[in-house]
Motif scaffolding. Structure first.
Motif, PDB file in Angstrom:
ATOM      1  N   PRO A 102       0.812  -1.233   0.000  1.00 50.31           N
ATOM      2  CA  PRO A 102       0.000   0.000   0.000  1.00 50.31           C
ATOM      3  C   PRO A 102       0.843   1.281   0.000  1.00 50.31           C
ATOM      4  O   PRO A 102       1.802   1.403   0.770  1.00 50.31           O
ATOM      5  CB  PRO A 102      -0.823  -0.119   1.288  1.00 50.31           C
ATOM      6  CG  PRO A 102      -0.946  -1.586   1.514  1.00 50.31           C
ATOM      7  CD  PRO A 102       0.370  -2.172   1.056  1.00 50.31           C
ATOM      8  N   GLY A 103       0.492   2.186  -0.909  1.00 52.49           N
ATOM      9  CA  GLY A 103       1.154   3.488  -0.968  1.00 52.49           C
ATOM     10  C   GLY A 103       2.469   3.512  -1.725  1.00 52.49           C
ATOM     11  O   GLY A 103       3.122   4.563  -1.800  1.00 52.49           O
ATOM     12  N   VAL A 113       0.402  -9.132 -12.363  1.00 56.75           N
ATOM     13  CA  VAL A 113       1.110  -8.651 -11.156  1.00 56.75           C
ATOM     14  C   VAL A 113       0.809  -7.170 -10.949  1.00 56.75           C
ATOM     15  O   VAL A 113       0.525  -6.727  -9.829  1.00 56.75           O
ATOM     16  CB  VAL A 113       2.636  -8.904 -11.271  1.00 56.75           C
ATOM     17  CG1 VAL A 113       3.411  -8.154 -10.183  1.00 56.75           C
ATOM     18  CG2 VAL A 113       2.928 -10.404 -11.187  1.00 56.75           C
ATOM     19  N   ALA A 114       0.842  -6.394 -12.033  1.00 53.26           N
ATOM     20  CA  ALA A 114       0.531  -4.952 -11.924  1.00 53.26           C
ATOM     21  C   ALA A 114      -0.885  -4.750 -11.390  1.00 53.26           C
ATOM     22  O   ALA A 114      -1.114  -3.912 -10.506  1.00 53.26           O
ATOM     23  CB  ALA A 114       0.693  -4.295 -13.300  1.00 53.26           C
ATOM     24  N   ALA A 115      -1.838  -5.500 -11.914  1.00 49.87           N
ATOM     25  CA  ALA A 115      -3.235  -5.371 -11.465  1.00 49.87           C
ATOM     26  C   ALA A 115      -3.356  -5.728  -9.985  1.00 49.87           C
ATOM     27  O   ALA A 115      -4.073  -5.076  -9.229  1.00 49.87           O
ATOM     28  CB  ALA A 115      -4.134  -6.275 -12.310  1.00 49.87           C
ATOM     29  N   GLY A 138      -3.371  -1.743  -3.257  1.00 50.10           N
ATOM     30  CA  GLY A 138      -3.189  -0.390  -2.719  1.00 50.10           C
ATOM     31  C   GLY A 138      -1.928   0.335  -3.145  1.00 50.10           C
ATOM     32  O   GLY A 138      -1.590   1.377  -2.549  1.00 50.10           O
ATOM     33  N   ALA A 139      -1.216  -0.170  -4.179  1.00 49.70           N
ATOM     34  CA  ALA A 139      -0.050   0.575  -4.669  1.00 49.70           C
ATOM     35  C   ALA A 139      -0.501   1.969  -5.115  1.00 49.70           C
ATOM     36  O   ALA A 139      -1.592   2.128  -5.695  1.00 49.70           O
ATOM     37  CB  ALA A 139       0.594  -0.163  -5.840  1.00 49.70           C
ATOM     38  N   ARG A 198      -4.238   5.048 -11.687  1.00 46.23           N
ATOM     39  CA  ARG A 198      -2.974   4.909 -10.950  1.00 46.23           C
ATOM     40  C   ARG A 198      -1.943   4.100 -11.739  1.00 46.23           C
ATOM     41  O   ARG A 198      -0.868   3.800 -11.228  1.00 46.23           O
ATOM     42  CB  ARG A 198      -3.230   4.273  -9.583  1.00 46.23           C
ATOM     43  CG  ARG A 198      -3.923   5.249  -8.609  1.00 46.23           C
ATOM     44  CD  ARG A 198      -4.137   4.592  -7.248  1.00 46.23           C
ATOM     45  NE  ARG A 198      -5.178   3.602  -7.304  1.00 46.23           N
ATOM     46  CZ  ARG A 198      -5.068   2.339  -6.845  1.00 46.23           C
ATOM     47  NH1 ARG A 198      -3.957   1.935  -6.288  1.00 46.23           N
ATOM     48  NH2 ARG A 198      -6.083   1.500  -6.945  1.00 46.23           N
ATOM     49  N   ALA A 199      -2.287   3.778 -12.995  1.00 48.87           N
ATOM     50  CA  ALA A 199      -1.323   3.078 -13.863  1.00 48.87           C
ATOM     51  C   ALA A 199      -0.869   4.018 -14.966  1.00 48.87           C
ATOM     52  O   ALA A 199      -1.657   4.812 -15.477  1.00 48.87           O
ATOM     53  CB  ALA A 199      -1.978   1.844 -14.471  1.00 48.87           C
TER      54      ALA A 199
END
Ligand SMILES: NC(=O)c1ccc[n+]([C@@H]2O[C@H](COP(=O)([O-])OP(=O)(O)OC[C@H]3O[C@@H](n4cnc5c(N)ncnc54)[C@H](O)[C@@H]3O)[C@@H](O)[C@H]2O)c1
Length: 261
Positions: free
Chosen positions: A8-9, A25-27, A33-34, A57-58
């Motif tokens: 997260p973050g 992996v990205a999803a 919470g990335a 956020r991508a």
């Protein structure tokens, strides 16, 4: 000393993320919470489309992971645009070379499966040192065991595992965590052409990329180096280490059965 990595973050970059395991992996990172995930791939159109499908956020970057200057420039750009990178998933890979392959297969496999990780580490680790960070190498179960169809893939994935271990030992004091993803068969573009006698079938059922992403998330959370989405790979590796001749005999038998099928 690096331990568990909390998603997260954080800011992450995933290479080879236009599809397959990288995209999953990205999803997963975004779902966990990335703050920001960069979809990196040599294929700009597919990277743009994948990032577009993953929400605000991508973002995406197009570069060749086997080109050191391009990797260093991408690290600079991402740092300027999105801030410090906390997690780099060095995931791009190629399937090149039937049997012993030709020199071009070896050269490509070496550059993408080994030097790409070296180039990323050279550009990233001095920036991560002190502030911390995490580096995940996607190798393969072929890098622990073998893929009987292709020597260039097998040998260079063994190189990827060895490099990841080296980095994990040498850079722990810098606060950099390293992990190594070693799946057996996964349903992606890379395996789309696998017939019934593909040697990857020896490992059993293929997983979906989302299953692999879940294993990655769990291993990051637990702070584990080796990520085995197919847990049986640990048993195969143990058998190989315990009695190499017996393991080779078993693999010859399995190969004969597979090709006679
Ligand atoms: N699919 C499997 O069964 C399997 C099993 C074990 C390990 N792996 C590894 O997982 C990783 C992801 O593979 P996948 O199965 O998702 O395949 P994939 O073909 O769907 O994805 C690989 C991605 O890497 C990109 N790529 C290739 N060379 C590149 C380069 N030089 N620079 C930038 N991007 C590049 C491709 O454009 C592609 O989008 C690879 O390292 C692969 O070796 C796959």
């Amino acid at each position: 000393m690096p331990g568990p990595f909390s998603v997260p973050g954080t800011n992450a970059v995933v290479t080879g993320a236009a599809g397959g395991i990288g995209r999953a992996v990205a999803a997963r990172l975004l779902a966990d919470g990335a703050a920001h995930v960069v979809i990196a791939d040599r294929d700009a159109d597919r990277a743009r489309a994948a990032a577009g499908g993953l929400g605000p956020r991508a973002s995406w970057e197009a570069f060749d992971v086997a080109d050191e200057q391009a990797v260093a420039a991408a690290v600079d750009r991402v740092w300027d645009r999105a801030g410090p990178v906390d997690l780099w998933c060095s995931n791009a890979g190629v399937g090149a070379g039937e049997g012993l392959g030709d020199d071009a297969d070896w050269d490509l496999s070496w550059r993408v499966h080994v030097m790409a990780h070296v180039y990323a580490a050279r550009a990233l680790f001095p920036r991560m040192a002190g502030r911390g960070g995490h580096f995940m190498v996607t190798a393969s179960a072929a890098g622990l065991l073998t893929n009987l169809d292709t020597a260039p893939y097998t040998v260079t994935k063994h190189g990827a595992v060895a490099l990841a271990e080296w980095l994990a030992i040498r850079h722990a004091d810098d606060g950099i965590g390293v992990s190594c993803l070693c799946p057996q068969g996964v349903n992606t573009a890379m395996t789309a052409g696998d017939g019934a006698s593909a040697s990857t079938r020896l490992g059993g059922e293929y997983l979906e990329p989302e299953d692999v992403a879940q294993a990655v998330a769990a291993a990051l959370r637990d702070g584990r180096f080796l990520i085995l989405p197919h847990p049986e790979a640990a048993d195969y590796e143990l058998r190989r280490a315990q009695d190499r001749d017996r393991w080779l005999k078993g693999m010859r038998k399995a190969w004969a059965k597979l090709k006679g099928a």
